[in-house]
Enzyme design. Structure first.
Site, PDB file in Angstrom:
ATOM      1  CB  CYS A  67      -0.973   0.008   1.165  1.00  0.00           C
ATOM      2  SG  CYS A  67      -0.215   0.192   2.812  1.00  0.00           S
ATOM      3  CG  HIS A 105      -4.328   0.609   3.930  1.00  0.00           C
ATOM      4  ND1 HIS A 105      -3.627   0.038   2.896  1.00  0.00           N
ATOM      5  CD2 HIS A 105      -5.408   1.213   3.358  1.00  0.00           C
ATOM      6  CE1 HIS A 105      -4.254   0.283   1.752  1.00  0.00           C
ATOM      7  NE2 HIS A 105      -5.335   0.999   2.003  1.00  0.00           N
ATOM      8  CG  ASP A 119      -6.875   1.862  -0.992  1.00  0.00           C
ATOM      9  OD1 ASP A 119      -5.825   1.385  -1.460  1.00  0.00           O
ATOM     10  OD2 ASP A 119      -7.174   1.778   0.213  1.00  0.00           O
TER      11      ASP A 119
END
Length: 256
Positions: A67, A105, A119
């Site tokens: 991420c 995250h 995302d």
């Protein structure tokens, strides 16, 4: 950064007029070309929250990442295209019903006429950005997502949003976040944790995964898992086969 090289990397050749149509197109293009992967951890290559290193890995080395890398790189691309982007810290949902630590995250807020959640670094998740301040259910690709704000009016950076997805007949928590702006360097501690701690699932399993038009393609340790709709096929691979399939199916060539 070299915007043309990044757009070439994600195989995007359309209009570059900032707006929700471009954001949606870039989001999908990124997910379908840049895999979610943690392969550098097994290779002993340090992953650093540094934009130039992230861009070199994604664009020049034609790799993916997890991420901090994927959303860090995508944020740089969006900013270069004149989008207003804010990095947000997320706490990922745990099986016990709680949430992980701050900076677990990295996700993105993109402000257009209204704010959007983008995302490209959470694995098997939404393919297109979600309306950030909408309480409405947002269907996508056979799934339904919703953002559940616990907030004041007007919204403040202290408001907490929860991302949920309808799965197997019930709402499943994915992560929660606030609107407090963050810097990429803020995630350095958890980035180090996830690549070094035996408690992190990233040190326990080698993974490379990407959506396909029909479903999803995933390498998990030495297994190739391909889903097409409701069907699922698993194939065990040897070490040599794994590297060859990684190159063939994901375009990823690992360093020597």
């Amino acid at each position: 950064m070299d915007v043309h090289a990044y757009l070439q990397r994600i195989d995007y050749q359309g209009s570059l007029t900032p707006g929700i149509d471009l954001l949606r197109s870039l989001h999908r293009a990124h997910l379908f070309t840049v895999p979610f992967e943690n392969l550098d951890i097994r290779l002993g290559r340090e992953i650093v929250c540094d934009e130039s290193r992230i861009l070199r890995k994604i664009v020049n080395e034609k790799r993916g990442g997890f991420c901090y890398e994927l959303n860090g790189g995508f944020a740089a691309l969006l900013r270069a295209l004149n989008f207003r982007v804010t990095l947000l810290s997320c706490r990922v949902a745990r099986q016990d019903g709680g949430y992980g630590p701050e900076f677990d995250h990295l996700t993105l807020r993109v402000d257009l006429d209204e704010p959007w959640l983008a995302d490209v670094g959470f694995g098997d998740c939404f393919l297109e950005p979600l309306r950030l301040e909408s309480r409405a259910e947002q269907p996508q690709s056979g799934r339904v997502y919703r953002l559940t704000p616990r907030m004041t009016s007007p919204p403040s950076t202290d408001a907490v949003f929860g991302l949920e997805v309808m799965a197997e007949g019930r709402w499943r928590k994915e992560y929660e976040f606030t609107l407090q702006p963050r810097e990429l360097s803020d995630f350095a501690g958890m980035c180090h944790y996830h690549q070094t701690s035996p408690e992190s699932h990233f040190t326990r399993q080698r993974i490379c995964s990407m959506p396909t038009p029909e479903g999803r393609l995933t390498f998990s340790d030495n297994k190739l898992i391909e889903t097409r709709g409701a069907s699922r096929q698993e194939t065990s691979l040897s070490g040599d086969e794994w590297q060859a399939k990684l190159r063939e199916r994901f375009g990823v060539v690992l360093p020597e």
